[in-house]
Motif scaffolding. Sequence first.
Motif, PDB file in Angstrom:
ATOM      1  N   TRP A  85      -9.260 -10.477  -8.268  1.00 33.34           N
ATOM      2  CA  TRP A  85      -8.670 -11.395  -7.276  1.00 33.34           C
ATOM      3  C   TRP A  85      -7.151 -11.473  -7.437  1.00 33.34           C
ATOM      4  CZ3 TRP A  85      -6.373 -16.351  -8.139  1.00 33.34           C
ATOM      5  CH2 TRP A  85      -6.149 -17.083  -6.978  1.00 33.34           C
ATOM      6  N   ILE A  86      -6.688 -11.565  -8.692  1.00 37.26           N
ATOM      7  CA  ILE A  86      -5.237 -11.612  -8.949  1.00 37.26           C
ATOM      8  C   ILE A  86      -4.588 -10.297  -8.528  1.00 37.26           C
ATOM      9  CG2 ILE A  86      -3.495 -11.722 -10.784  1.00 37.26           C
ATOM     10  CD1 ILE A  86      -5.430 -13.639 -12.265  1.00 37.26           C
ATOM     11  N   GLY A  87      -5.298  -9.184  -8.776  1.00 32.12           N
ATOM     12  CA  GLY A  87      -4.776  -7.879  -8.365  1.00 32.12           C
ATOM     13  C   GLY A  87      -4.642  -7.763  -6.855  1.00 32.12           C
ATOM     14  N   THR A  88      -5.622  -8.309  -6.112  1.00 29.12           N
ATOM     15  CA  THR A  88      -5.556  -8.243  -4.640  1.00 29.12           C
ATOM     16  C   THR A  88      -4.401  -9.073  -4.095  1.00 29.12           C
ATOM     17  OG1 THR A  88      -7.160 -10.059  -4.481  1.00 29.12           O
ATOM     18  CG2 THR A  88      -8.022  -7.808  -4.375  1.00 29.12           C
ATOM     19  N   ILE A  89      -4.126 -10.200  -4.745  1.00 28.30           N
ATOM     20  CA  ILE A  89      -2.995 -11.035  -4.305  1.00 28.30           C
ATOM     21  C   ILE A  89      -1.678 -10.297  -4.542  1.00 28.30           C
ATOM     22  CG2 ILE A  89      -1.712 -13.164  -4.787  1.00 28.30           C
ATOM     23  CD1 ILE A  89      -4.386 -14.532  -5.297  1.00 28.30           C
ATOM     24  N   GLY A  90      -1.581  -9.629  -5.697  1.00 29.11           N
ATOM     25  CA  GLY A  90      -0.374  -8.837  -5.979  1.00 29.11           C
ATOM     26  C   GLY A  90      -0.211  -7.698  -4.989  1.00 29.11           C
ATOM     27  N   LEU A  91      -1.331  -7.046  -4.618  1.00 30.84           N
ATOM     28  CA  LEU A  91      -1.283  -5.961  -3.644  1.00 30.84           C
ATOM     29  C   LEU A  91      -0.887  -6.480  -2.259  1.00 30.84           C
ATOM     30  CD1 LEU A  91      -1.780  -2.951  -3.060  1.00 30.84           C
ATOM     31  CD2 LEU A  91      -4.188  -3.531  -2.640  1.00 30.84           C
ATOM     32  N   ARG A  92      -1.380  -7.677  -1.917  1.00 29.26           N
ATOM     33  CA  ARG A  92      -1.043  -8.266  -0.601  1.00 29.26           C
ATOM     34  C   ARG A  92       0.454  -8.541  -0.505  1.00 29.26           C
ATOM     35  NH1 ARG A  92      -0.195 -12.989   2.030  1.00 29.26           N
ATOM     36  NH2 ARG A  92      -1.270 -13.323   4.043  1.00 29.26           N
ATOM     37  N   TYR A  93       1.075  -8.924  -1.642  1.00 29.42           N
ATOM     38  CA  TYR A  93       2.518  -9.177  -1.648  1.00 29.42           C
ATOM     39  C   TYR A  93       3.294  -7.899  -1.352  1.00 29.42           C
ATOM     40  CZ  TYR A  93       7.145 -10.240  -3.536  1.00 29.42           C
ATOM     41  OH  TYR A  93       8.500 -10.401  -3.697  1.00 29.42           O
ATOM     42  N   VAL A  94       2.738  -6.754  -1.817  1.00 30.53           N
ATOM     43  CA  VAL A  94       3.421  -5.469  -1.617  1.00 30.53           C
ATOM     44  C   VAL A  94       3.170  -4.904  -0.222  1.00 30.53           C
ATOM     45  CG1 VAL A  94       3.546  -3.067  -2.425  1.00 30.53           C
ATOM     46  CG2 VAL A  94       3.340  -4.926  -4.085  1.00 30.53           C
ATOM     47  N   SER A  95       1.898  -4.915   0.244  1.00 31.50           N
ATOM     48  CA  SER A  95       1.576  -4.198   1.487  1.00 31.50           C
ATOM     49  C   SER A  95       0.987  -5.079   2.591  1.00 31.50           C
ATOM     50  CB  SER A  95       0.605  -3.056   1.179  1.00 31.50           C
ATOM     51  OG  SER A  95      -0.600  -3.578   0.648  1.00 31.50           O
ATOM     52  N   ASN A  96       0.989  -6.389   2.407  1.00 26.59           N
ATOM     53  CA  ASN A  96       0.449  -7.322   3.421  1.00 26.59           C
ATOM     54  C   ASN A  96      -0.991  -6.981   3.779  1.00 26.59           C
ATOM     55  OD1 ASN A  96       2.789  -8.912   3.625  1.00 26.59           O
ATOM     56  ND2 ASN A  96       3.744  -7.336   4.903  1.00 26.59           N
ATOM     57  N   ASP A  97      -1.361  -7.113   5.048  1.00 26.17           N
ATOM     58  CA  ASP A  97      -2.751  -6.907   5.469  1.00 26.17           C
ATOM     59  C   ASP A  97      -3.025  -5.414   5.704  1.00 26.17           C
ATOM     60  OD1 ASP A  97      -5.319  -7.457   6.190  1.00 26.17           O
ATOM     61  OD2 ASP A  97      -4.797  -9.009   7.640  1.00 26.17           O
ATOM     62  N   ILE A  98      -4.312  -5.091   5.908  1.00 26.16           N
ATOM     63  CA  ILE A  98      -4.705  -3.708   6.177  1.00 26.16           C
ATOM     64  C   ILE A  98      -4.334  -3.343   7.608  1.00 26.16           C
ATOM     65  CG2 ILE A  98      -6.637  -2.085   6.282  1.00 26.16           C
ATOM     66  CD1 ILE A  98      -8.142  -3.952   4.360  1.00 26.16           C
ATOM     67  N   ASN A  99      -3.578  -2.265   7.768  1.00 26.59           N
ATOM     68  CA  ASN A  99      -3.208  -1.784   9.106  1.00 26.59           C
ATOM     69  C   ASN A  99      -4.084  -0.567   9.413  1.00 26.59           C
ATOM     70  OD1 ASN A  99      -1.987  -0.749  11.439  1.00 26.59           O
ATOM     71  ND2 ASN A  99       0.036  -1.486  10.797  1.00 26.59           N
ATOM     72  N   TYR A 100      -5.162  -0.807  10.156  1.00 27.25           N
ATOM     73  CA  TYR A 100      -6.122   0.266  10.440  1.00 27.25           C
ATOM     74  C   TYR A 100      -5.530   1.349  11.348  1.00 27.25           C
ATOM     75  CZ  TYR A 100      -9.701  -2.707   8.352  1.00 27.25           C
ATOM     76  OH  TYR A 100     -10.442  -3.458   7.483  1.00 27.25           O
ATOM     77  N   ASP A 101      -4.539   0.961  12.171  1.00 23.94           N
ATOM     78  CA  ASP A 101      -3.929   1.944  13.085  1.00 23.94           C
ATOM     79  C   ASP A 101      -3.156   3.003  12.314  1.00 23.94           C
ATOM     80  OD1 ASP A 101      -4.971   0.611  15.286  1.00 23.94           O
ATOM     81  OD2 ASP A 101      -3.214  -0.721  15.437  1.00 23.94           O
ATOM     82  N   ASN A 102      -2.530   2.583  11.198  1.00 22.48           N
ATOM     83  CA  ASN A 102      -1.767   3.537  10.391  1.00 22.48           C
ATOM     84  C   ASN A 102      -2.662   4.553   9.683  1.00 22.48           C
ATOM     85  OD1 ASN A 102       0.600   2.340  11.123  1.00 22.48           O
ATOM     86  ND2 ASN A 102       0.874   1.200   9.205  1.00 22.48           N
ATOM     87  N   LEU A 103      -3.967   4.223   9.553  1.00 16.82           N
ATOM     88  CA  LEU A 103      -4.894   5.144   8.907  1.00 16.82           C
ATOM     89  C   LEU A 103      -5.212   6.347   9.788  1.00 16.82           C
ATOM     90  CD1 LEU A 103      -7.381   2.544   7.342  1.00 16.82           C
ATOM     91  CD2 LEU A 103      -5.634   3.870   6.147  1.00 16.82           C
ATOM     92  N   ASN A 104      -4.999   6.181  11.088  1.00 17.48           N
ATOM     93  CA  ASN A 104      -5.176   7.274  12.058  1.00 17.48           C
ATOM     94  C   ASN A 104      -6.607   7.814  12.078  1.00 17.48           C
ATOM     95  OD1 ASN A 104      -4.126   8.845  14.127  1.00 17.48           O
ATOM     96  ND2 ASN A 104      -3.592  10.552  12.741  1.00 17.48           N
ATOM     97  N   TYR A 105      -7.593   6.888  11.941  1.00 15.76           N
ATOM     98  CA  TYR A 105      -8.996   7.279  12.044  1.00 15.76           C
ATOM     99  C   TYR A 105      -9.429   7.307  13.504  1.00 15.76           C
ATOM    100  CZ  TYR A 105      -9.390   6.374   7.002  1.00 15.76           C
ATOM    101  OH  TYR A 105      -9.233   6.405   5.643  1.00 15.76           O
TER     102      TYR A 105
END
Length: 446
Positions: A85-105
Amino acid sequence: MKSNYTSIKFKQWLDKLQQESWQLELLISGFSILGLTSSMDPLQNKMNEALAEGSPYTIVYSFVISCCFILTLNLVIHVILRGLWIGTIGLRYVSNDINYDNLNYTKKFTHYLKKKVGTFDKYISNLEDLCSILFAMTFLVLFYFISLFIFSLIIIIITTTSFDKLGILSPSSEKFIAIIFFILFSISSIIIFIDFITQGFLKKKKWTTFFYFPLYKVFSYITLSFLYRPLLYNFLDNKFGKRILFLLLPLYFSISILSKIQNIPSNYIIKNSYTSANFSNDSNYLNLIKENEYVKDIAIDSKIITNSYAKVFILFKEETEDLIFKKNKNLVPKKDTRGITNTFFKSERNRNKLQQIDSIYTPYLKTFNQIYQLKIDSTKFTSDFIITKLNKQVGFETVLSLKNISEGKHILKVSRINFIKEKKEETKEKEIIEKVIEIPFWYYKD
């Protein structure tokens, strides 16, 4: 005037506290894991000692060790999930939310992932809920185990309590009352368990209220469930918490089954076999017993003996004294003081009692030596045991001369007198000789 627990300030304080509770959770989990893991070895040591002596405390130590294991398992999982949980909060600070459009699926995969995976904030929120519920559930499980222990203890007391020692009831009346109590308690326990496993099914039906409500009130005090009921019902009114509670019993049952998986390399050789003429177990050789391990029944000093003598130790158990009383009725005391007792106020009385007991040792040991018989191969030895204390264990010790024994492999055979009834209705018991153990050893002169 509003009470403290309904005041606005108190609720605001709780709201603020629950937002910061993860720090306390990690702190408590860390210290608890350290304390629990440190206590496992001393508890296991006490458990081994109780098992060896056939002590009733075995049940208590087994319960405490099980509680420590379950608590440690839950808290370790909690710390791992909190770390995630702490790791996900740290990751959110770096990259915010998941941008599915950037994944180009493709659209199909993008639509599926948005529906099933959702936003990163939702994932963080679910992890937060899971961690908080798991931490609270750890202590709820502890209360469950305490209730189960009390439950089991009552059944043991009902089935083992002897009123005839107190002179209250005749043996036949005692058995009848014990059976009635056991049946009533068992039926009530099954009803309570059905309500527990169905998460309150019997509380929801009007037709069950008239007989279940009294049982519910009585068992709430017997099992101390009134102490953790607020915690339980707070789980049950939460959909997520209710699911976890429902999976709790199957989960622990699965873990118990998985922990018993082992590789069996032979159809005949079993590593935990009891000592016999064809199998030697380290617990029957005093020099091979490791620290915090104990003699379980009978032991000799070594597997390979180079001295001209062999020491034999027989562990004292309650059944040993029962045999002595049956063999020598004069040793039966007026009041049987065996069992669990508190000696806090009996220190002076115990000193006087020890002086009286010392005079009983001679006929006591004489009777013991009549009961136990020792042989090395076919050579019979006269039993001449004395009472001794070996590594906290009380027992009987003797020394056998090996001067007339040839070098090589030998078998120490220990047998004893026992008493059986030929027919159930008979009161008189018949003496028989039963084999206790056979211990192999090698004798070579030094």
